[in-house]
Design a protein around this motif. Structure first.
Motif, short mmCIF file in Angstrom:
data_model
loop_
_atom_site.label_atom_id
_atom_site.label_comp_id
_atom_site.label_asym_id
_atom_site.label_seq_id
_atom_site.Cartn_x
_atom_site.Cartn_y
_atom_site.Cartn_z
N LYS A 274 1.03 -1.19 0.02
CA LYS A 274 0.14 -0.19 -0.04
C LYS A 274 0.84 1.30 0.11
O LYS A 274 1.91 1.37 0.72
CB LYS A 274 -0.82 0.09 1.17
N SER B 223 0.95 5.25 0.71
CA SER B 223 0.08 6.71 0.96
C SER B 223 0.93 7.87 0.86
O SER B 223 2.21 7.81 0.47
CB SER B 223 -0.32 6.40 2.89
N GLU C 144 -1.22 5.28 -5.87
CA GLU C 144 -2.04 4.05 -5.49
C GLU C 144 -1.99 2.83 -6.13
O GLU C 144 -1.66 1.77 -5.69
CB GLU C 144 -3.45 4.56 -5.06
N VAL D 298 -7.46 -0.87 -3.09
CA VAL D 298 -6.00 -1.26 -2.89
C VAL D 298 -5.98 -1.78 -1.40
O VAL D 298 -5.42 -2.93 -1.16
CB VAL D 298 -4.93 -0.01 -2.93
N GLU D 299 -6.36 -0.93 -0.54
CA GLU D 299 -6.54 -1.42 0.82
C GLU D 299 -7.21 -2.65 1.34
O GLU D 299 -6.93 -3.22 2.28
CB GLU D 299 -6.72 -0.25 1.57
N ASN E 124 -3.61 -7.21 0.74
CA ASN E 124 -3.32 -6.95 2.41
C ASN E 124 -3.89 -8.09 3.31
O ASN E 124 -4.91 -8.38 3.31
CB ASN E 124 -4.33 -5.69 2.56
N ALA F 219 -8.54 4.67 4.49
CA ALA F 219 -7.77 4.77 3.05
C ALA F 219 -8.16 5.90 2.50
O ALA F 219 -7.30 6.65 1.81
CB ALA F 219 -7.81 3.33 2.37
#
Length: 928
Positions: free
Chosen positions: A74, A76, A93, A708-709, A823, A866
């Protein structure tokens, strides 16, 4: 038989695999230890965050990348980086998926067949001797801001007498560069400071659109567009444009003009500020509007700004420099970072036989060069050509040799951001394949055959920092920023008032092309997350379409989805038509980045290639385009249907002007309800979210961040055509009506209703409330009745029709390497269950465990979702509603606060602040 299937290459591949097997079964060369004593900072399942930098358009965006046991999962934003300020964009992202893409180039190639790096070296050595002897050596790259790469290129210049560096940027604003030369006598780089702007006028410009400066501009834009009770100050934005832009969608006034009238409007603005220019030919109504804009610009010296877009000619760019100087506009000026030659000059050198050795690195001119460029044929005329890139793409197939490039998350390096701050890139994972960085490749040509990227970067900065280098290095890696590295802005001097050339006469349609908001220049075409992300304005996925005004659609005889053939000279493309009221009559719009011939399993053959219609002299606005309807065609895919809202729109998307927003009622009375009340008196927290509709610019960073999260699957175009979208978060776009054509954006996750209609209809209690107010979905209970989906008024629940992550993945997303992207804190759902937003409950759980270890209660900011992390405008707020001093509690008392469909009595925990615009009373609409 193709080269890849020849007996010779098959035997090479077999030998390579056997060597890998032998290496895998033998002892590793380094001394290893079992996990008896845990390595420092490494706990299984607990992610570590590292500061690094990701490139886009040659510039860097500072990020923090989460890694689980050496596996990046991930990205950020880095809050310490001045160009990202803790936020991301869709490209950052989605870079994790690019890292694990099985279509990435994995081995060197010669004439398309597999080979080893040692064979490449053997072929390069004679070329190196020839280069030192004065043979023609040409390097073609994309734009570069890396101090280390610039240092190595300068060394190549010193060591090779016949070396030239060329840059190819398909999204270059060449008109801006030429306009700078007209105004100041030299090319300069200008960076607007939108955080200081009170009045902004754009001339076909889109500072909020996709690009390396999007996060920087969005944050500055939102700083002047955020209002609370008692704060009545808000910037005003005018968008003068011929085709829709994201900036125009967020503007207070949109004036839709023909291409020639946009330039004429710029002349009228300059005349209003005292420029001795001939009066342009404009209608009386348009003259009144421009006069009103000019008065407001003049009334805000030091805080007013005019921006021209790439489709405007150089003289209009020069004129905006003159205007901005008169306004003392907040815009910084810098010298360009390079003096490289152009792609056209390289093509001429190749055609003249002046090139012995050609290196093409990090760019793809065979795909994205203008349609009239001779570079595709010219590349074959080099005596030796080598391509270096992430993919074996269209340009790689034209070169004799190919070397795979390391992904930015696998390599050491450095980059500068758009505002000049330098930062380091550091590897989060060992290279997955036998790849090389551009720095290592250039170092080979300077004589450092075994140079390590780590040493190359340190060598660049150690010369500058001296004895304190180690402390500087550690701090730079930790913070992700090289403090004090941004250049000082310069004073460009007084701009010359340009001579304004009359626009060419109209003939046929004018085609406006622009970067794709998801695929950018086409380099992200093989990223499934981005292909399936709905575009902000059209909600289109898996392709591009031709925007056409309703009047022109009637004239050509097309409706939505009909195939439209565009041609100019001997070049033509075919794409579906999309009727768009934001297009001026006589103007068509089309996104770049599609129509790839060699992108990979995901991106090849998707959409139409708009680059084919460009010419070297007309990159962004192509005149004289012929449009003709063609038979057949599947139309285009969209995740949002267009329809008119009957009745009271105020319960869905209230929008008010600045002077009236205090009249909006604070909160809403709860209507009678048959649902039972929940007791939260003993709850540790009451989680809630407030989204500011006025701050959301529709950039989609939150949508991809959520995907993604939470391991949200990609379903592919066939499933999208059946309305089987799987995103847990969508951004609804509302056309607000009126002559301005303004658009409002509303992110819609699960509402987490306190009185949730989905709960009583579930026969197995898979949809239940927890003690803190989260509407929880228990996947191992769900039997897929879909009753909850039918009962949800917000339509935020998704049914997993197929095992999208369990053997029924779209295309090659089920490849073994792709499993590394997941994840581990979030379940990978099986077929036949309902999915939805969970408020990132895994993050809540992790923060609670950390607080318990420290023997303290949860604090505001311990938990961020997220989508909240990604948002560049900070439109999303999430925290504990039980804390009366929390941001969410305060925002719920704002006059603009409302609940979506609040009349239904569902008591959603996700609520909104109403949209607010700041129109000029002197402007009577935004049309002509």
């Amino acid at each position: 038989m193709s080269p890849d299937l020849s007996r010779r290459n098959a035997l090479k591949l077999l030998a390579a695999n056997m060597a890998a097997l032998v290496a895998g079964c033998g002892k590793p060369p380094e001394h290893i230890l079992p996990y008896v004593h845990m390595p420092e900072r490494l706990t299984p399942g607990v992610p570590l965050q590292f500061a690094t930098t990701l490139p886009l358009g040659g510039y860097g965006r500072g990020v923090l990348c989460s890694s689980v046991e050496g596996r990046p999962i991930k990205v950020s934003g880095n809050p310490l980086h001045p160009a990202s300020l803790g936020a991301t964009d869709v490209f950052a992202e989605a870079d994790v998926l690019g890292l694990y893409d099985p279509d990435r180039s994995q081995a060197c190639r010669q004439d398309g067949g597999l080979c080893a790096w040692e064979e490449v070296e053997a072929a390069l050595r004679p070329r190196l001797d020839a280069i030192r002897g004065g043979a023609g050596f040409r390097l073609l790259t994309g734009p570069i801001s890396s101090p280390t790469l610039l240092r190595l290129i300068e060394e190549l210049r010193r060591k090779s007498s016949n070396f030239r560096w060329h840059i190819h940027d398909p999204l270059e604003d060449s008109a801006a560069r030429q306009g700078s030369v007209l105004a100041f006598g030299k090319p300069l780089f200008f960076l607007p400071r939108l955080g200081e702007v009170e009045v902004l006028a754009t001339l076909d410009a889109d500072p909020l659109g996709p690009g390396p400066a999007q996060i920087f501009h969005a944050r500055g834009f939102s700083q002047r567009r955020r209002m609370r009770a008692g704060e009545m100050r808000m910037s005003r934005v005018y968008a003068l444009q011929s085709a829709p832009t994201l900036t125009g969608a967020n503007a207070d006034h949109v004036v839709t003009l023909s291409p020639g009238d946009v330039g004429a409007a710029a002349v009228a603005l300059a005349r209003a500020l005292g420029a001795p220019l001939p009066e342009p030919k404009l209608t009386a109504a348009l003259q009144r509007k421009i006069a009103a804009i000019g008065r407001e610009l003049a009334a805000h010296p030091g805080h007013a700004l005019v921006l021209a877009g790439p489709s405007q000619p150089p003289d209009i760019h020069a004129l905006t420099h003159w205007i901005n100087k008169k306004l003392a506009a907040p815009i910084a000026c810098f010298n360009p970072s390079s003096d490289a030659a152009t792609l056209a000059e390289l093509a001429a050198d190749l055609a003249a036989g002046k090139v012995d050795t050609l290196l093409v690195c990090g760019c793809n001119p065979a795909y994205d060069a203008p349609g009239d460029s001779p570079i595709r044929d010219a590349i074959r005329k080099a005596r030796f050509s080598l391509h270096h890139g992430l993919y074996f793409d269209e340009t790689a197939s034209l070169c004799g040799w190919h070397v795979p490039e390391s992904h930015p998350l696998e390599a050491w390096g450095d980059l500068r951001s758009v505002e000049g701050t330098a930062s380091f890139t550091q590897p989060l994972i060992e290279p997955l394949y036998d790849t090389r960085t551009l720095g290592a490749l250039l170092a080979w040509f300077t004589g450092e055959a075994n140079a390590k990227d780590y040493d190359l970067v340190r060598a660049t900065w150690s010369a500058e920092k001296g004895a304190d280098f180690e402390a500087f290095w550690r701090k730079g890696l930790h913070d992700g920023v090289v403090a004090g590295s941004a250049p000082v802005a310069i004073d460009p001097g007084e701009p010359a008032l340009p001579k304004i050339e009359p626009p060419p006469p109209d003939s046929g349609f004018a085609l406006r092309v622009r970067p794709d908001p998801n695929l950018y220049d086409g380099s992200f075409a093989n990223n499934a997350w981005l292909q399936e992300c709905p575009k902000p304005l059209t909600k289109e996925v898996w392709g591009n379409s031709i925007g056409i005004s309703p009047a022109d659609a009637d004239r050509v005889g097309v409706t939505n989805g009909d195939r439209l053939r565009l041609s100019t000279g001997d070049r033509a493309i075919v794409a579906p038509a999309r009727i768009d009221s934001g297009c001026a009559e006589g103007v068509l719009s089309l996104d770049l980045g599609h129509g790839r011939a060699q992108a990979g399993h995901i991106g090849t053959g998707i959409g139409a290639n708009a680059y084919a219609l460009r010419s070297t002299e007309a990159l962004w606005s192509i005149a004289g385009v012929e449009a003709r309807k063609e038979d057949g065609g599947p139309g285009f895919l969209s995740t949002q249907k267009q329809f008119e809202i009957d009745g009271d729109r105020e319960n869905i998307f209230p929008s008010e002007t600045l002077d009236r927003f205090t009249d909006l009622s604070a909160g809403q009375a709860d209507p009678p309800s048959l649902y039972p009340e929940h007791d939260y008196a003993r709850a540790d927290a009451r989680w809630a979210m407030v989204i500011d509709s006025a701050a959301c610019i529709g950039c989609n960073a939150c949508v991809v961040a959520c995907q993604v999260e939470n391991n949200v699957p990609v379903v592919g175009p066939e499933e999208i055509a059946r309305n089987r979208d799987m995103h847990w978060l969508r951004i609804d776009a509302y056309e607000l009506g009126g002559p301005d054509g303004r658009v409002g954006f509303q992110p819609v996750p699960c509402m987490h209703c306190e009185k949730a209609p989905c709960e009583p209809v579930c026969p197995v209690e898979a949809s239940v409330h927890d003690s803190e107010g989260l509407n929880v979905q228990v996947y191992n209970r769900c039997i897929g009745t879909r009753f909850c989906q039918a009962n949800c008024p917000y339509k935020v629940r998704r049914f997993n029709f197929f095992g999208y992550a369990d053997g029924q993945d779209f295309s090659d997303l089920g490849a073994q390497i792709m499993h590394a992207r997941f994840n581990p804190d979030v379940t990978v759902r099986a077929r036949g269950v309902m999915e939805k937003c969970t408020y990132c409950v895994q993050r809540i759980s992790g923060a609670r465990r950390e607080a318990e270890k420290q023997q303290r209660p949860l604090r505001e900011g311990d938990v961020t979702t997220a989508c909240q992390d990604a948002c560049p405008t900070r439109a999303i707020h999430f925290c504990d509603l039980a804390d009366r001093n929390s941001a969410v509690s305060r925002l719920r008392q704002e006059p603009r606060h409302f609940a979506l469909l609040g009349q239904l009595g569902t008591k959603p925990r996700t609520t909104y602040l109403a949209d607010v615009r700041n129109p000029n009373p002197e402007m009577e609409g935004g049309g002509k």
